[in-house]
Design an enzyme around this catalytic site. Structure first.
Site, PDB file in Angstrom:
ATOM      1  N   GLY A 239       2.887  49.722  67.332  1.00 42.35           N
ATOM      2  CA  GLY A 239       3.359  50.276  66.069  1.00 42.35           C
ATOM      3  C   GLY A 239       3.728  49.296  64.981  1.00 42.35           C
ATOM      4  N   GLY A 275      -1.705  47.196  68.552  1.00 43.04           N
ATOM      5  CA  GLY A 275      -3.108  47.401  68.208  1.00 43.04           C
ATOM      6  C   GLY A 275      -3.382  46.853  66.819  1.00 43.04           C
ATOM      7  N   ARG A 276      -2.851  47.563  65.824  1.00 40.01           N
ATOM      8  CA  ARG A 276      -3.103  47.220  64.429  1.00 40.01           C
ATOM      9  C   ARG A 276      -2.712  45.780  64.092  1.00 40.01           C
ATOM     10  NH1 ARG A 276      -3.238  51.268  60.488  1.00 40.01           N
ATOM     11  NH2 ARG A 276      -2.119  52.608  61.915  1.00 40.01           N
ATOM     12  N   TYR A 316      -5.836  59.421  55.472  1.00 46.03           N
ATOM     13  CA  TYR A 316      -4.397  59.236  55.250  1.00 46.03           C
ATOM     14  C   TYR A 316      -4.064  58.679  53.876  1.00 46.03           C
ATOM     15  CZ  TYR A 316      -4.976  57.662  60.276  1.00 46.03           C
ATOM     16  OH  TYR A 316      -5.317  57.445  61.585  1.00 46.03           O
ATOM     17  N   CYS A 342     -21.676  63.583  50.762  1.00 47.37           N
ATOM     18  CA  CYS A 342     -21.496  64.748  49.896  1.00 47.37           C
ATOM     19  C   CYS A 342     -20.150  65.410  50.125  1.00 47.37           C
ATOM     20  CB  CYS A 342     -22.644  65.719  50.125  1.00 47.37           C
ATOM     21  SG  CYS A 342     -24.220  64.925  49.813  1.00 47.37           S
ATOM     22  N   GLU A 343     -19.110  64.713  49.748  1.00 46.33           N
ATOM     23  CA  GLU A 343     -17.729  65.182  49.824  1.00 46.33           C
ATOM     24  C   GLU A 343     -16.964  64.471  48.715  1.00 46.33           C
ATOM     25  OE1 GLU A 343     -15.982  67.036  52.197  1.00 46.33           O
ATOM     26  OE2 GLU A 343     -17.512  67.216  53.756  1.00 46.33           O
ATOM     27  N   TYR A 371      -8.634  50.731  63.526  1.00 47.52           N
ATOM     28  CA  TYR A 371      -8.758  52.145  63.140  1.00 47.52           C
ATOM     29  C   TYR A 371      -9.813  52.371  62.055  1.00 47.52           C
ATOM     30  CZ  TYR A 371      -4.519  52.129  65.853  1.00 47.52           C
ATOM     31  OH  TYR A 371      -3.628  51.920  66.867  1.00 47.52           O
TER      32      TYR A 371
HETATM   33  C1  PLP Z   1      -2.018  54.013  68.970  1.00 44.81           C
HETATM   34  C2  PLP Z   1      -1.114  53.583  70.067  1.00 44.81           C
HETATM   35  C3  PLP Z   1      -0.669  52.262  70.137  1.00 44.81           C
HETATM   36  C4  PLP Z   1      -1.010  51.207  69.111  1.00 44.81           C
HETATM   37  O1  PLP Z   1      -0.389  51.424  67.889  1.00 44.81           O
HETATM   38  P1  PLP Z   1      -0.495  50.298  66.744  1.00 44.81           P
HETATM   39  O2  PLP Z   1       0.214  50.904  65.611  1.00 44.81           O
HETATM   40  O3  PLP Z   1      -1.930  50.087  66.485  1.00 44.81           O
HETATM   41  O4  PLP Z   1       0.162  49.080  67.264  1.00 44.81           O
HETATM   42  C5  PLP Z   1       0.117  51.902  71.220  1.00 44.81           C
HETATM   43  N1  PLP Z   1       0.463  52.801  72.170  1.00 44.81           N
HETATM   44  C6  PLP Z   1       0.056  54.087  72.132  1.00 44.81           C
HETATM   45  C7  PLP Z   1       0.464  55.006  73.196  1.00 44.81           C
HETATM   46  C8  PLP Z   1      -0.732  54.515  71.075  1.00 44.81           C
HETATM   47  O5  PLP Z   1      -1.123  55.789  71.034  1.00 44.81           O
END
Ligand code: PLP
Length: 423
Positions: A239, A275-276, A316, A342-343, A371
């Protein structure tokens, strides 16, 4: 910090000019920087120097096999959310015993696959899933390692579609139900309790919601240990946010310092699922201008990348910086950068100040490493873009461009059947 910088007015990925990639591989094209991925991973992993911890990269952010292999080679475990992601992780050489399985809708085949692979832990999100997991494990004569994902009901102060830890969200079990579910799980013969987990949302730009969630989980751990359960792992999810525009997210080192402070004496191994923050600024989408046109109230730049390639602005209202590959001086005026789909919702940027553009010009959509490709679709029967991984002055195509022939694979025309249907 990332490795997409101008040199003599020409935007490069590490030492490779983006013009070269556009010529040799075509556009639209995802370009990832190996040095940036490595740097981000090591910065994040290094932010918990005094803590027993495991970084499980969130595969859903960018699941290209080469990206997974690079991160696994640096020591990352994986956070997977489907059987398909598990297959990717294994194909990329990731270590299942350093990987966790999250998600609200795991099915029996996915659970079996993960048990057979020997994953570290299932983050279970419902009472019924506990039963299915226990049953599936018993069939395989195993005990499934389990954490319950709780919903700590904290507001991550991010976009509603990427908030996951509020009680109105579908994720996890309510905090109030967690203790009873743990006690029930402890009695299910196919389960072995290992930890607690949560994931409160994505693109967080403050540390405080993580700390709130963490404290609630630590209370839960105390309570569970008081009941005689063994809790070895605390999975705080992912997150941590990144800079797309003007955000000021905490640096991983700051995040790591604050979190470590809270957990250091708890006798737990901390699991993190970024992730991000690893992949987001390690990639761009390279796209070429097809046409420009002047509307009555707006100027449009029609490019060959579209919402099927990169849906975040449409989905988003996400902001992605757009840079001309060849730096230009001169006055800028607001323009909508739109794709061929076409949107009306098909745009990469709206009212963005950009200098004059001409057909053939190249643009880089920044911060497109997470993402983006993973959400690409074939809408309007457009093939998904190629992906390249750059390292120094060299690159490799790590996914080929989908061709039009790929788009009808699996379809058939049952001519006689249709003839009967219309007769
Ligand atoms: C999407 C997700 C993450 C990664 O979130 P980031 O914001 O990309 O760091 C980690 N754990 C779970 C369970 C997720 O669904």
């Amino acid at each position: 910090m990332h490795h997409f910088q101008y040199r003599d007015g020409l935007l490069h990925a590490e030492d490779v000019p983006l013009t070269r990639l556009a010529e040799e591989v075509g556009t639209p094209l995802y370009v990832y920087s190996a040095a940036t991925l490595k740097r981000h991973y090591l910065a994040f992993d290094g932010a918990f120097p005094d803590l027993d911890h495991l970084v499980c990269y969130s595969v859903k952010a960018n699941s290209n096999l080469a990206v997974l292999n690079l991160l696994a080679s640096l020591g990352a475990g994986m956070d997977i959310v489907s059987g398909g992601e598990l297959h990717r992780a294994l194909s990329a050489g990731a270590d299942p015993s350093r990987s966790v399985f999250s998600g609200v809708g795991k099915q029996r085949w996915e659970i079996s696959m993960a048990l057979e692979a020997g994953i570290l832990m299932f983050n279970v999100e419902s009472s019924q899933e506990l039963d299915l997991l226990s049953d599936t494990a018993l069939n395989l004569q195993q005990q499934a390692p389990v954490a319950i994902r709780v919903n700590p009901d904290v507001d991550p102060k991010t976009h509603p579609y990427i908030s996951t830890g509020l009680r109105k969200n579908k994720f996890g079990l309510p905090m109030a139900a967690a203790r009873d579910e743990y006690l029930r799980a402890a009695d299910l013969p196919g389960l072995r309790i290992r930890g607690v987990s949560c994931h409160i949302g994505s693109q967080l730009t403050q540390v405080s919601p993580f700390v709130d969630a963490l404290r609630r989980l630590l209370d839960l751990v105390d309570g569970l240990r008081g009941e005689g359960l063994t809790i070895d792992y605390l999975d705080l999810g992912g997150g941590l946010g990144i800079v797309y525009n003007q955000e000021e997210p905490p640096h991983p080192v700051e995040y790591g310092r604050v979190i470590s402070q809270e957990v250091k004496d708890a006798g737990l191994t901390l699991i993190l699922e970024p992730g991000r923050v690893i992949a987001g600024n390690a990639g761009i989408l390279l796209t070429r201008v097809i046409y420009t046109k002047r509307g009555e109230v707006k100027d449009f730049v029609v490019v060959d990348g579209a919402m099927n390639d990169l849906i975040r602005p449409s989905l988003y209202s996400a902001y992605h910086e757009i840079r001309p590959v060849i730096e230009t001086a001169g006055a800028s005026s607001p323009k909508d950068v739109v794709g061929p789909i076409c949107e009306t919702g098909d745009f990469l940027a709206q009212d963005r100040p950009l200098t004059e553009l001409r057909p053939g010009d190249l643009l880089a959509v920044m911060s497109a490493g997470a993402y983006c490709f993973v959400m690409a679709s074939n809408y309007n029967s457009r093939g998904r873009p190629a992906e390249v991984l750059v390292c120094g002055d060299d690159y490799h195509v790590v996914r080929t461009r989908e061709r039009t022939i790929d788009l009808i694979r699996g379809e058939s025309v049952p001519a006689e059947f249709i003839a009967r249907a219309i007769s």
